[in-house]
Design an enzyme around this catalytic site. Structure first.
Site, mmCIF file in Angstrom:
data_model
loop_
_atom_site.group_PDB
_atom_site.id
_atom_site.type_symbol
_atom_site.label_atom_id
_atom_site.label_comp_id
_atom_site.label_asym_id
_atom_site.label_seq_id
_atom_site.Cartn_x
_atom_site.Cartn_y
_atom_site.Cartn_z
ATOM 1 N N HIS A 44 0.838 -1.210 0.000
ATOM 2 C CA HIS A 44 0.000 0.000 0.000
ATOM 3 C C HIS A 44 0.875 1.263 0.000
ATOM 4 O O HIS A 44 0.561 2.248 -0.656
ATOM 5 C CB HIS A 44 -0.895 0.046 1.251
ATOM 6 N N LYS A 156 -0.804 -6.175 -8.660
ATOM 7 C CA LYS A 156 -0.860 -7.561 -8.165
ATOM 8 C C LYS A 156 -2.290 -8.098 -8.277
ATOM 9 O O LYS A 156 -2.505 -9.239 -8.628
ATOM 10 C CB LYS A 156 -0.387 -7.605 -6.715
ATOM 11 N N ASP A 157 -3.282 -7.248 -7.958
ATOM 12 C CA ASP A 157 -4.693 -7.645 -8.120
ATOM 13 C C ASP A 157 -5.102 -7.280 -9.544
ATOM 14 O O ASP A 157 -5.859 -6.334 -9.776
ATOM 15 C CB ASP A 157 -5.568 -6.929 -7.085
ATOM 16 N N GLN A 160 -8.804 -7.173 -10.637
ATOM 17 C CA GLN A 160 -9.466 -6.000 -10.047
ATOM 18 C C GLN A 160 -9.155 -4.749 -10.864
ATOM 19 O O GLN A 160 -10.048 -3.953 -11.178
ATOM 20 C CB GLN A 160 -9.016 -5.829 -8.600
ATOM 21 N N VAL A 187 5.201 -5.259 -5.873
ATOM 22 C CA VAL A 187 6.440 -5.230 -5.085
ATOM 23 C C VAL A 187 6.755 -6.667 -4.698
ATOM 24 O O VAL A 187 5.876 -7.412 -4.257
ATOM 25 C CB VAL A 187 6.259 -4.378 -3.807
ATOM 26 N N MET A 195 4.767 -9.502 -2.735
ATOM 27 C CA MET A 195 4.372 -9.162 -1.362
ATOM 28 C C MET A 195 2.858 -9.238 -1.226
ATOM 29 O O MET A 195 2.133 -8.789 -2.113
ATOM 30 C CB MET A 195 4.830 -7.753 -1.006
ATOM 31 N N SER A 196 2.409 -9.827 -0.134
ATOM 32 C CA SER A 196 0.971 -9.968 0.104
ATOM 33 C C SER A 196 0.751 -10.150 1.597
ATOM 34 O O SER A 196 1.579 -10.772 2.278
ATOM 35 C CB SER A 196 0.454 -11.201 -0.636
ATOM 36 N N SER A 197 -0.377 -9.636 2.085
ATOM 37 C CA SER A 197 -0.665 -9.841 3.509
ATOM 38 C C SER A 197 -0.858 -11.332 3.783
ATOM 39 O O SER A 197 -0.716 -11.781 4.921
ATOM 40 C CB SER A 197 -1.900 -9.041 3.922
#
Ligand code: PAF
Length: 291
Positions: A44, A156-157, A160, A187, A195-197
């Site tokens: 983010h 990344k999405d 969307q 990223v 990178m992802s939660s």
């Protein structure tokens, strides 16, 4: 950083921002919108930095949007950490945080929904019916509320981003115009994993195995670009993921980068490789340009 949680506060704060052009020029200030659902991470913050680099002022939104959660998805379990997120946004130079509650976003009697056909239907849309209707509806509302010159989303999405661009094109949106909807490159960790939660749910062993995803995608892309039959390369990618520790592959597809229609060969238009695969209970997605 100002924080608004009613539409009146938002409009007043936006009016002040618009009146002050950051670079001292005579032209109106540009405003970059970074829509989020909070629980902020480095991905983010990369969007915020991209917005700061391109716009005079950055407005970030935090809204955990109930309409994009399915009946089997736990809306209540979604992490909420407004104070921490707010401090992170302030440290990144965000001018205004728009943090409405559900009643401000969807007042009693709210009855509209935006459905973007085609591009929203396969891939993640197939396993999350209605998800992209919820995303398109709330993003359209955020665009109308903030009326930014630019908006920033993570590439990344990818589906969307494609849905939002299609909506902006179809509905002739001007704030922002479709060309000012910026997809910020994914990223990646030093070993290539996006990178992802969700990466935090991987055990150390699964985290090691997860690097198979970008590695096998790059190998498949190299083969396709060298002229191999894409379906053979996608079969190889599927097999490499399973051999590398993934439990299942939801999809691994070569698609047109704009329409997300499947491709059997590289042609004139831009192509993208989209993958979703599961490792233990965690579903990882990734996408890369091809050609
Ligand atoms: O990507 C997200 O965080 C959400 O889907 C978005 C774009 C903020 C809409 O709720």
């Amino acid at each position: 950083m100002q924080t608004a949680n009613t539409l009146d506060m938002l409009r007043n704060n936006l009016a002040s921002l618009r009146a002050s052009s950051g670079a001292g020029s005579a032209s109106p200030a540009t405003i970059g919108l970074v829509p989020t659902m909070g629980a902020l991470h480095e991905g983010h913050l990369t969007l915020v930095r991209a917005a700061r680099a391109q716009c005079d002022h950055v407005v970030a939104s935090i809204f955990v949007n109930p309409t994009q959660f399915g009946p089997n998805e736990d809306l209540d379990a979604y992490p909420r950490q407004l104070a921490e997120d707010s401090a992170m946004l302030e440290a990144e130079g965000v001018a205004l945080l728009w943090a409405p509650d559900a009643a401000a976003m969807y007042p009693d009697g709210f009855a509209s929904s935006i459905r973007v056909e085609g591009v929203s239907e396969g891939f993640c849309g197939a396993s999350r019916p209605g998800h992209f209707d919820g995303v398109a509806t709330v993003v359209c509302k955020l665009f109308n509320q903030v009326q930014p010159s630019h908006a920033f989303f993570g590439a990344k999405d990818y589906q969307q981003l494609a849905v939002i661009r299609q909506m902006a094109r179809d509905l002739d949106l001007t704030a922002p115009h479709v060309d000012a909807i910026i997809g910020v490159p994914t990223v990646r960790e030093p070993d290539g994993l996006a990178m992802s939660s969700r990466n935090r749910y991987l055990s150390p062993e699964q985290r090691r195995q997860a690097t198979t995803l970008p590695t096998a995608m790059r190998a498949a892309i190299a083969q396709i670009e060298q002229g191999d039959d894409p379906s053979d390369s996608l079969d190889g990618l599927h097999a490499a993921l399973l051999a590398g520790g993934f439990d299942s592959v939801d999809y691994a597809s070569l698609v047109d980068a704009r329409s997300l229609q499947g491709l059997t060969e590289l042609g004139g238009s831009a192509a993208r490789l989209l993958v979703a695969a599961r490792i233990g209970g965690t579903r990882l997605i990734d996408n890369m340009a091809v050609g």
